[in-house]
Design an enzyme around this catalytic site. Structure first.
Site, PDB file in Angstrom:
ATOM      1  N   GLN A  45      31.164 -16.154  -4.118  1.00 44.77           N
ATOM      2  CA  GLN A  45      30.290 -15.568  -3.107  1.00 44.77           C
ATOM      3  C   GLN A  45      28.986 -16.336  -2.879  1.00 44.77           C
ATOM      4  O   GLN A  45      28.367 -16.192  -1.847  1.00 44.77           O
ATOM      5  CB  GLN A  45      29.987 -14.115  -3.470  1.00 44.77           C
ATOM      6  CG  GLN A  45      31.235 -13.244  -3.432  1.00 44.77           C
ATOM      7  CD  GLN A  45      30.958 -11.811  -3.829  1.00 44.77           C
ATOM      8  OE1 GLN A  45      31.004 -11.477  -4.998  1.00 44.77           O
ATOM      9  NE2 GLN A  45      30.651 -10.963  -2.868  1.00 44.77           N
ATOM     10  N   ARG A  82      23.605 -11.602 -14.150  1.00 44.01           N
ATOM     11  CA  ARG A  82      25.059 -11.542 -14.239  1.00 44.01           C
ATOM     12  C   ARG A  82      25.660 -12.449 -13.167  1.00 44.01           C
ATOM     13  O   ARG A  82      25.389 -12.281 -11.986  1.00 44.01           O
ATOM     14  CB  ARG A  82      25.538 -10.109 -14.035  1.00 44.01           C
ATOM     15  CG  ARG A  82      27.049  -9.948 -13.995  1.00 44.01           C
ATOM     16  CD  ARG A  82      27.422  -8.474 -13.905  1.00 44.01           C
ATOM     17  NE  ARG A  82      28.857  -8.257 -13.856  1.00 44.01           N
ATOM     18  CZ  ARG A  82      29.539  -8.019 -12.741  1.00 44.01           C
ATOM     19  NH1 ARG A  82      28.939  -7.986 -11.568  1.00 44.01           N
ATOM     20  NH2 ARG A  82      30.849  -7.814 -12.788  1.00 44.01           N
ATOM     21  N   HIS A 139      36.053 -13.341 -11.498  1.00 42.71           N
ATOM     22  CA  HIS A 139      35.646 -12.472 -10.381  1.00 42.71           C
ATOM     23  C   HIS A 139      36.471 -12.882  -9.152  1.00 42.71           C
ATOM     24  O   HIS A 139      35.936 -13.375  -8.157  1.00 42.71           O
ATOM     25  CB  HIS A 139      34.135 -12.617 -10.144  1.00 42.71           C
ATOM     26  CG  HIS A 139      33.516 -11.517  -9.325  1.00 42.71           C
ATOM     27  ND1 HIS A 139      32.430 -10.770  -9.754  1.00 42.71           N
ATOM     28  CD2 HIS A 139      33.800 -11.051  -8.095  1.00 42.71           C
ATOM     29  CE1 HIS A 139      32.080  -9.896  -8.813  1.00 42.71           C
ATOM     30  NE2 HIS A 139      32.889 -10.039  -7.797  1.00 42.71           N
ATOM     31  N   ASN A 167      36.149  -8.767 -13.375  1.00 42.86           N
ATOM     32  CA  ASN A 167      35.377  -7.898 -12.503  1.00 42.86           C
ATOM     33  C   ASN A 167      36.336  -7.071 -11.648  1.00 42.86           C
ATOM     34  O   ASN A 167      37.183  -7.627 -10.940  1.00 42.86           O
ATOM     35  CB  ASN A 167      34.474  -8.702 -11.564  1.00 42.86           C
ATOM     36  CG  ASN A 167      33.743  -7.797 -10.586  1.00 42.86           C
ATOM     37  OD1 ASN A 167      32.843  -7.051 -10.985  1.00 42.86           O
ATOM     38  ND2 ASN A 167      34.132  -7.828  -9.316  1.00 42.86           N
ATOM     39  N   GLU A 168      36.223  -5.761 -11.747  1.00 43.03           N
ATOM     40  CA  GLU A 168      36.956  -4.849 -10.857  1.00 43.03           C
ATOM     41  C   GLU A 168      38.398  -5.277 -10.638  1.00 43.03           C
ATOM     42  O   GLU A 168      38.816  -5.543  -9.497  1.00 43.03           O
ATOM     43  CB  GLU A 168      36.241  -4.749  -9.511  1.00 43.03           C
ATOM     44  CG  GLU A 168      34.802  -4.320  -9.623  1.00 43.03           C
ATOM     45  CD  GLU A 168      34.108  -4.171  -8.280  1.00 43.03           C
ATOM     46  OE1 GLU A 168      34.716  -4.515  -7.248  1.00 43.03           O
ATOM     47  OE2 GLU A 168      32.956  -3.712  -8.248  1.00 43.03           O
ATOM     48  N   ASN A 212      30.368  -0.684 -12.294  1.00 44.48           N
ATOM     49  CA  ASN A 212      29.820  -0.947 -10.962  1.00 44.48           C
ATOM     50  C   ASN A 212      29.875   0.352 -10.173  1.00 44.48           C
ATOM     51  O   ASN A 212      30.933   1.000 -10.117  1.00 44.48           O
ATOM     52  CB  ASN A 212      30.649  -1.999 -10.219  1.00 44.48           C
ATOM     53  CG  ASN A 212      30.580  -3.362 -10.890  1.00 44.48           C
ATOM     54  OD1 ASN A 212      29.796  -3.579 -11.817  1.00 44.48           O
ATOM     55  ND2 ASN A 212      31.399  -4.288 -10.427  1.00 44.48           N
ATOM     56  N   TYR A 242      28.752   2.251  -6.417  1.00 45.85           N
ATOM     57  CA  TYR A 242      28.200   2.134  -5.062  1.00 45.85           C
ATOM     58  C   TYR A 242      28.115   3.449  -4.312  1.00 45.85           C
ATOM     59  O   TYR A 242      27.187   3.700  -3.584  1.00 45.85           O
ATOM     60  CB  TYR A 242      29.038   1.155  -4.223  1.00 45.85           C
ATOM     61  CG  TYR A 242      28.830  -0.287  -4.638  1.00 45.85           C
ATOM     62  CD1 TYR A 242      27.794  -1.037  -4.097  1.00 45.85           C
ATOM     63  CD2 TYR A 242      29.640  -0.892  -5.596  1.00 45.85           C
ATOM     64  CE1 TYR A 242      27.577  -2.351  -4.477  1.00 45.85           C
ATOM     65  CE2 TYR A 242      29.430  -2.209  -5.991  1.00 45.85           C
ATOM     66  CZ  TYR A 242      28.401  -2.927  -5.428  1.00 45.85           C
ATOM     67  OH  TYR A 242      28.176  -4.221  -5.817  1.00 45.85           O
ATOM     68  N   GLU A 260      26.688  -3.438 -11.506  1.00 40.40           N
ATOM     69  CA  GLU A 260      26.445  -3.606 -10.066  1.00 40.40           C
ATOM     70  C   GLU A 260      26.028  -2.268  -9.489  1.00 40.40           C
ATOM     71  O   GLU A 260      26.602  -1.229  -9.834  1.00 40.40           O
ATOM     72  CB  GLU A 260      27.712  -4.057  -9.314  1.00 40.40           C
ATOM     73  CG  GLU A 260      28.056  -5.511  -9.454  1.00 40.40           C
ATOM     74  CD  GLU A 260      29.299  -5.913  -8.660  1.00 40.40           C
ATOM     75  OE1 GLU A 260      29.595  -5.282  -7.630  1.00 40.40           O
ATOM     76  OE2 GLU A 260      29.976  -6.867  -9.096  1.00 40.40           O
ATOM     77  N   GLU A 289      30.539 -11.747   1.601  1.00 37.00           N
ATOM     78  CA  GLU A 289      31.059 -10.428   1.221  1.00 37.00           C
ATOM     79  C   GLU A 289      32.544 -10.279   1.529  1.00 37.00           C
ATOM     80  O   GLU A 289      32.975  -9.382   2.252  1.00 37.00           O
ATOM     81  CB  GLU A 289      30.224  -9.331   1.883  1.00 37.00           C
ATOM     82  CG  GLU A 289      28.908  -9.051   1.166  1.00 37.00           C
ATOM     83  CD  GLU A 289      29.108  -8.474  -0.237  1.00 37.00           C
ATOM     84  OE1 GLU A 289      30.166  -7.864  -0.477  1.00 37.00           O
ATOM     85  OE2 GLU A 289      28.202  -8.652  -1.063  1.00 37.00           O
ATOM     86  N   TRP A 290      33.341 -11.193   0.971  1.00 44.77           N
ATOM     87  CA  TRP A 290      34.801 -11.117   1.037  1.00 44.77           C
ATOM     88  C   TRP A 290      35.290 -10.936   2.480  1.00 44.77           C
ATOM     89  O   TRP A 290      34.876 -11.682   3.344  1.00 44.77           O
ATOM     90  CB  TRP A 290      35.310 -10.024   0.082  1.00 44.77           C
ATOM     91  CG  TRP A 290      34.724 -10.192  -1.306  1.00 44.77           C
ATOM     92  CD1 TRP A 290      33.809  -9.372  -1.906  1.00 44.77           C
ATOM     93  CD2 TRP A 290      34.960 -11.258  -2.248  1.00 44.77           C
ATOM     94  NE1 TRP A 290      33.486  -9.850  -3.160  1.00 44.77           N
ATOM     95  CE2 TRP A 290      34.175 -10.997  -3.395  1.00 44.77           C
ATOM     96  CE3 TRP A 290      35.766 -12.411  -2.255  1.00 44.77           C
ATOM     97  CZ2 TRP A 290      34.162 -11.837  -4.514  1.00 44.77           C
ATOM     98  CZ3 TRP A 290      35.762 -13.245  -3.374  1.00 44.77           C
ATOM     99  CH2 TRP A 290      34.969 -12.950  -4.471  1.00 44.77           C
TER     100      TRP A 290
HETATM  101  C1  BGC Z   1      32.230  -6.579  -5.874  1.00 44.27           C
HETATM  102  C2  BGC Z   1      31.310  -7.619  -5.283  1.00 44.27           C
HETATM  103  C3  BGC Z   1      31.006  -7.260  -3.847  1.00 44.27           C
HETATM  104  C4  BGC Z   1      30.341  -5.910  -3.823  1.00 44.27           C
HETATM  105  C5  BGC Z   1      29.814  -5.465  -2.483  1.00 44.27           C
HETATM  106  C6  BGC Z   1      31.843  -5.157  -5.496  1.00 44.27           C
HETATM  107  O1  BGC Z   1      32.967  -4.354  -5.439  1.00 44.27           O
HETATM  108  O2  BGC Z   1      32.292  -6.743  -7.258  1.00 44.27           O
HETATM  109  O3  BGC Z   1      31.907  -8.870  -5.402  1.00 44.27           O
HETATM  110  O4  BGC Z   1      30.243  -8.222  -3.225  1.00 44.27           O
HETATM  111  O5  BGC Z   1      31.275  -4.967  -4.242  1.00 44.27           O
HETATM  112  O6  BGC Z   1      30.793  -5.444  -1.507  1.00 44.27           O
END
Ligand code: BGC
Length: 479
Positions: A21, A78, A123, A167-168, A311, A313, A379, A430-431
Site C-alpha cells: 500500500q 506497524r 499483508h 494480517n486479516e 483491527n 473499524y 488498526e 486502498e486495495w
Molecule cells: C486492512 C488495510 C486497509 C484498511 C482500510 C484493513 O482491513 O488491513 O490494509 O487499508 O483495512 O481499508
C-alpha cells in the site's frame, strides 16, 4: 459519556501501514511481482485503474517516513514486509539484498528514534511465483511461509521484537478464494476452497510460531501473534434468541475462525462446526465442508499466540436468516444478514459507520471469550473520500471517540489493553478502491512525482494524545 484518564505507563502508541500500500518500487532492484502487482495491472480491476506501482514511494523515502513518525512522537510503527521484495520468487533460493537493506534501514532508523517496530510478515502481497503453484490452497505453503519467516527472524529478529504472521487472513480466504474479488480471484469452488485455505493458513501460522519458539525466542525475546479484523455486531432484535445467536455466529465466522483454534483449543468454534456441518449434511455431502484437524494438529495450533492483535473499524446489526443451501458459499453458511456494510469493500464508504462503543464491547467480548489476553489494537481509523482533507475534523472526532472507548475498556472494564495503532500513517493505496478513500494522518499528493506528505490536523491531535498518554482531566477541572 466522555471519560478522562490515562493509559498504562508502557502503552504502545502507533500508526500502521503495509508494504504494497505504501512502498511502490514494484519492480525496483530485483523485486519479484506479487499477486497484487499483476492484478492491479489489468485495467478495470481497481477503481480509476490505480496501482501500487509507485504508491507513496516509501521504498525511496525511508528518511521522510521516519521524519513523520518522529514528529508524531509515536513509540511504535506497524508495517509489513514485502515477501517478493525479499524473496523475488518466493523461495529462499533467491534472496534480494536490496530488499533486505531497505528493511534494515527502516528498522535501524526506528530504533534510533526509540520507535518499536511491529512487523507483519504477510499483508496479502503474495509472490506471484507461489500463486503459480496454487498459493494458499497448496499445503506446501506451510513450508514456504515458514522458510520466509525463518529468514526474517534470523535477519531482523535481533531488532524486531513484535511479530504478526498474517494480517486479516479472513480476506485472503474469503475474498481471494470464495467471492474472488481479491487476487488470486478464485471463485470456482465457493464454500469449499475458503475453508481449505484457512486450514492451511492456520497450519502455516502455527508452524511459524513454533519456529520462533524453538529457534529464536530464547535469544530474541520477542512476541508473535496474528492480526484479525472483526466488526462488532448487535442483534437486530435483542429479545429474539435467533438474532443473538446469529450475532455470535458472525463474530465466530469473522474472528473466531482464526482465534478459537489459536487462543482456545486448537479447533474451530462450535458455531462454525455446527453450521457448516449441518448445511453440508442437508446438502447430502459425505462430510462437512469445514475440514477437521487431527488431535496432533490441534495440539500444535493451540496456544500459538503471545498477544491478541485486533483491527477494528465498524459495527453492524445482524439478523438471523435461513439461506439457500445452494450455491455453497462462506457467506451463505453464516445464515444471517447484516444492515449497513455487508460486503467488502463497502460499495459506498458512507456505509461504514463509526461506532466507537462497538470497540469497547468487542474488547470486552475478547476479554471474556479468550480469558483476558494482552490486546493490541493494530488498526483503527477512518477513510474519507476527499483529495484534500488536511482539515480533517471528522477524523479527529472518529479517533477521539474510539480512543475514549478504548480507555474505558482499559480503565473501567479491566481489559488488558497494551497498545493502540491508527490506520494509517499516511494516505495510501486502498486495495480495490485505489487512492480514493484517504485514511492517513498525513496527506499524500499522488499527482506529484515527489509524493509530498503533509500532516493533517488529526496528526497534530494524535501527537497530543500520545504526549499525554491519553486524555487526563484538565488540571483546573481536577477537583
Ligand atoms: C486492512 C488495510 C486497509 C484498511 C482500510 C484493513 O482491513 O488491513 O490494509 O487499508 O483495512 O481499508
Amino acid at each position: 459519556m466522555y471519560f478522562y484518564g490515562t493509559f498504562p505507563e508502557d502503552f504502545l502508541w502507533g500508526v500502521s501501514s503495509s508494504a504494497y500500500q505504501i512502498e511502490g518500487g514494484w519492480d525496483a532492484d530485483g523485486k519479484g511481482p506479487s499477486i497484487w502487482d499483476n492484478f492491479t495491472h489489468i485495467p478495470g480491476n481497481i477503481k480509476n485503474n490505480d496501482t501500487g506501482d509507485v504508491a507513496c514511494d516509501s521504498y525511496n523515502k525511508v528518511d521522510e517516513d521516519l521524519y513523520l513518525l518522529r514528529a508524531l512522537k509515536v513509540n511504535s510503527y506497524r508495517f509489513s514486509l514485502s515477501w517478493p521484495r525479499i524473496f523475488p520468487n518466493g523461495r529462499n533460493s533467491s534472496i534480494n539484498s536490496y530488499g533486505v537493506d531497505y528493511y534494515n534501514r527502516l528498522i535501524d532508523g526506528l530504533l534510533t528514534r526509540n520507535i518499536t517496530p511491529m512487523v507483519t510478515l504477510h499483508h496479502w502481497d503474495l509472490p506471484q511465483a507461489l500463486q503459480d503453484i496454487g498459493g494458499w490452497a497448496n499445503p506446501t505453503m506451510v513450508d514456504l511461509f515458514d522458510s520466509f519467516a525463518d529468514f526474517c527472524f534470523q535477519t531482523f529478529g535481533d531488532r524486531v521484537k513484535f511479530w504478526m504472521t498474517f494480517n486479516e487472513a479472513v480476506y485472503i480466504s474469503w475474498l481471494g478464494y470464495d467471492t474472488g474479488e481479491f487476487p488470486p480471484n478464485i471463485k470456482d469452488n465457493p464454500g469449499i476452497a475458503v475453508y481449505n485455505v484457512t486450514h492451511i493458513i492456520l497450519k502455516a501460522h502455527a508452524r511459524v510460531y513454533h519456529t520462533y519458539d524453538q529457534k529464536y525466542r530464547e535469544h530474541q525475546k520477542g512476541v508473535i501473534s496474528l492480526t484479525i479484523n472483526v466488526d462488532w455486531v448487535e442483534p437486530k432484535n435483542p429479545s429474539d434468541p435467533r438474532d443473538i445467536e446469529a450475532a455470535d455466529r458472525f463474530l465466530q465466522f469473522m474472528g473466531g475462525w482464526f482465534t478459537h483454534p489459536v487462543f482456545k483449543n486448537g479447533d474451530y468454534p462450535d458455531a462454525m462446526k455446527w453450521k457448516v456441518g449441518n448445511r453440508s449434511e442437508l446438502q447430502k455431502l459425505p462430510s462437512s465442508r469445514l475440514p477437521v484437524f487431527t488431535e496432533e494438529e490441534k495440539d500444535y495450533i493451540r496456544g500459538t499466540a503471545d498477544v491478541f492483535c485486533l483491527n477494528y473499524y465498524t459495527a453492524k446489526i445482524i439478523q438471523h436468516k435461513t439461506t439457500r443451501l445452494k450455491p455453497y458459499s462462506y457467506e451463505n453458511d453464516q445464515e444471517q444478514v447484516s444492515e449497513f456494510d455487508s460486503s467488502w469493500p463497502p460499495s459506498a464508504l458512507e456505509t461504514v459507520r463509526a461506532v466507537p462503543w462497538g470497540l469497547r464491547r468487542l474488547l470486552n467480548w475478547i476479554k471474556e471469550e479468550y480469558g483476558n489476553p494482552p490486546i493490541y489494537i493494530t488498526e483503527n481509523g477512518v477513510g474519507i473520500k476527499s483529495k484534500s482533507d488536511v482539515d480533517d475534523t471528522s477524523r479527529i472526532y472518529y479517533l477521539k471517540t474510539h480512543i475514549n472507548e478504548a480507555l474505558k475498556a482499559s480503565r473501567l472494564d479491566g481489559v488488558n489493553l497494551r497498545g493502540y495503532t491508527i490506520w494509517s500513517l499516511m494516505d495510501n493505496f486502498e486495495w480495490l478502491r485505489g487512492y480514493e478513500p484517504r485514511f492517513g494522518l498525513h496527506h499524500v499528493d499522488f499527482e506529484n512525482p515527489n509524493r509530498p506528505r503533509t500532516p493533517k490536523r488529526s496528526a497534530i491531535y494524535y501527537s497530543e494524545i500520545i504526549r499525554q498518554n491519553g486524555v487526563p482531566l484538565p488540571e483546573e477541572e481536577d477537583h
